[in-house]
Design a protein around this motif. Structure first.
Motif, short mmCIF file in Angstrom:
data_model
loop_
_atom_site.label_atom_id
_atom_site.label_comp_id
_atom_site.label_asym_id
_atom_site.label_seq_id
_atom_site.Cartn_x
_atom_site.Cartn_y
_atom_site.Cartn_z
N THR A 17 0.83 -1.20 0.00
CA THR A 17 0.00 0.00 0.00
C THR A 17 0.87 1.25 0.00
OG1 THR A 17 -1.79 -1.16 1.15
CG2 THR A 17 -1.80 1.26 1.27
N ALA A 18 1.89 1.27 0.84
CA ALA A 18 2.79 2.43 0.90
C ALA A 18 3.45 2.66 -0.46
CB ALA A 18 3.85 2.23 1.98
N GLU A 19 3.91 1.59 -1.09
CA GLU A 19 4.55 1.74 -2.40
C GLU A 19 3.55 2.21 -3.45
OE1 GLU A 19 8.21 -0.57 -3.39
OE2 GLU A 19 7.11 -2.12 -2.25
N ALA A 20 2.31 1.72 -3.37
CA ALA A 20 1.29 2.15 -4.34
C ALA A 20 0.99 3.64 -4.17
CB ALA A 20 0.01 1.33 -4.16
N ILE A 21 0.93 4.10 -2.93
CA ILE A 21 0.68 5.53 -2.69
C ILE A 21 1.83 6.37 -3.23
CG2 ILE A 21 0.53 7.29 -0.88
CD1 ILE A 21 -1.05 5.12 0.76
N LEU A 22 3.07 5.95 -2.96
CA LEU A 22 4.22 6.72 -3.43
C LEU A 22 4.35 6.66 -4.95
CD1 LEU A 22 6.76 5.93 -0.61
CD2 LEU A 22 5.60 8.10 -1.05
N GLU A 23 3.98 5.54 -5.54
CA GLU A 23 3.98 5.45 -7.00
C GLU A 23 2.96 6.44 -7.57
OE1 GLU A 23 2.55 2.34 -10.38
OE2 GLU A 23 3.64 1.49 -8.67
N PHE A 24 1.81 6.53 -6.93
CA PHE A 24 0.79 7.50 -7.35
C PHE A 24 1.34 8.92 -7.24
CE2 PHE A 24 -2.60 10.41 -6.02
CZ PHE A 24 -3.38 10.40 -7.16
N VAL A 25 1.97 9.24 -6.12
CA VAL A 25 2.54 10.57 -5.93
C VAL A 25 3.56 10.87 -7.03
CG1 VAL A 25 4.02 11.98 -4.42
CG2 VAL A 25 2.13 10.66 -3.45
N GLY A 26 4.32 9.87 -7.41
CA GLY A 26 5.31 10.05 -8.47
C GLY A 26 4.70 10.41 -9.81
N ARG A 27 3.45 10.03 -10.01
CA ARG A 27 2.76 10.34 -11.26
C ARG A 27 1.91 11.60 -11.17
NH1 ARG A 27 0.83 5.02 -10.52
NH2 ARG A 27 -1.25 5.91 -10.37
N CYS A 28 1.76 12.12 -9.97
CA CYS A 28 0.88 13.29 -9.75
C CYS A 28 1.49 14.56 -10.30
CB CYS A 28 0.64 13.49 -8.26
SG CYS A 28 -0.58 12.39 -7.58
N HIS A 29 0.68 15.58 -10.25
CA HIS A 29 1.10 16.93 -10.61
C HIS A 29 2.28 17.33 -9.74
CE1 HIS A 29 0.87 21.31 -10.92
NE2 HIS A 29 0.32 21.09 -12.10
N GLU A 30 3.12 18.19 -10.24
CA GLU A 30 4.31 18.66 -9.53
C GLU A 30 3.98 19.24 -8.15
OE1 GLU A 30 8.25 19.22 -8.74
OE2 GLU A 30 7.38 18.10 -10.39
N ASP A 31 2.74 19.69 -7.94
CA ASP A 31 2.35 20.24 -6.64
C ASP A 31 2.55 19.24 -5.51
OD1 ASP A 31 1.68 22.60 -7.83
OD2 ASP A 31 -0.49 22.34 -7.63
N SER A 32 2.54 17.96 -5.82
CA SER A 32 2.74 16.96 -4.77
C SER A 32 4.14 17.06 -4.17
CB SER A 32 2.50 15.55 -5.31
OG SER A 32 3.47 15.21 -6.29
N ARG A 33 5.03 17.74 -4.85
CA ARG A 33 6.40 17.92 -4.36
C ARG A 33 6.67 19.36 -3.93
NH1 ARG A 33 6.17 15.00 -8.68
NH2 ARG A 33 7.02 12.92 -8.74
N SER A 34 5.72 20.26 -4.17
CA SER A 34 6.00 21.68 -3.94
C SER A 34 4.99 22.35 -3.02
CB SER A 34 6.07 22.42 -5.28
OG SER A 34 4.84 22.29 -5.97
N SER A 35 4.44 21.60 -2.13
CA SER A 35 3.51 22.13 -1.14
C SER A 35 4.18 22.09 0.23
CB SER A 35 2.24 21.28 -1.13
OG SER A 35 1.48 21.55 0.02
N ILE A 36 3.78 22.97 1.12
CA ILE A 36 4.36 22.96 2.45
C ILE A 36 4.08 21.64 3.16
CG2 ILE A 36 2.37 24.09 3.54
CD1 ILE A 36 6.08 24.44 4.52
#
Length: 123
Positions: A17-36
């Motif tokens: 589950t953790a890997e699936a969530i992080l894989e999803f984040v990896g495909r998400c909009h750049e905002d997933s890496r640029s939010s506080i």
């Protein structure tokens, strides 16, 4: 392995589950890496990276940390540039709160990196 079902019966499904969530984040909009609040994603990626040694998780950690340092922090280390209500008591409280919180999470993630390096699981 680290997630051996004989010792931790729920570890494998939780890791999947953790890997699936992080894989999803990896495909998400750049905002997933640029939010506080991306520092929580950074922390999760460091935990999974430490357990699996997969480079994608460490790349996610470095991407989020780099953004926080480049955009969010002032030279003196305070976490500023996130659009809080500047000049208000709420905004000033957020500077103190987020500066302390980011410092803590950077420490926690750095420790995960050190553990992973010692175990040959950091790249």
């Amino acid at each position: 392995g680290v997630c051996d079902e004989r010792h931790f019966p729920f570890a494998v499904p939780r890791m999947q589950t953790a890997e699936a969530i992080l894989e999803f984040v990896g495909r998400c909009h750049e905002d997933s890496r640029s939010s506080i609040i991306a520092h929580k994603i950074m922390w999760g990626a460091s935990l999974v990276g430490n357990l699996t040694g997969k480079p994608a998780y460490w790349e996610l950690v470095r991407s989020i940390a780099g953004h926080i340092i480049r955009v969010g922090q002032a030279e003196d280390g305070r976490v500023l540039h996130w659009g809080w209500e500047r000049g208000t008591p709420y905004g000033e409280a957020q500077v103190v709160d987020q500066t302390c919180e980011i410092a803590y999470w950077f420490y926690v993630v750095a420790r995960q990196m050190e553990k992973a390096q010692a175990g040959g699981r950091y790249s």
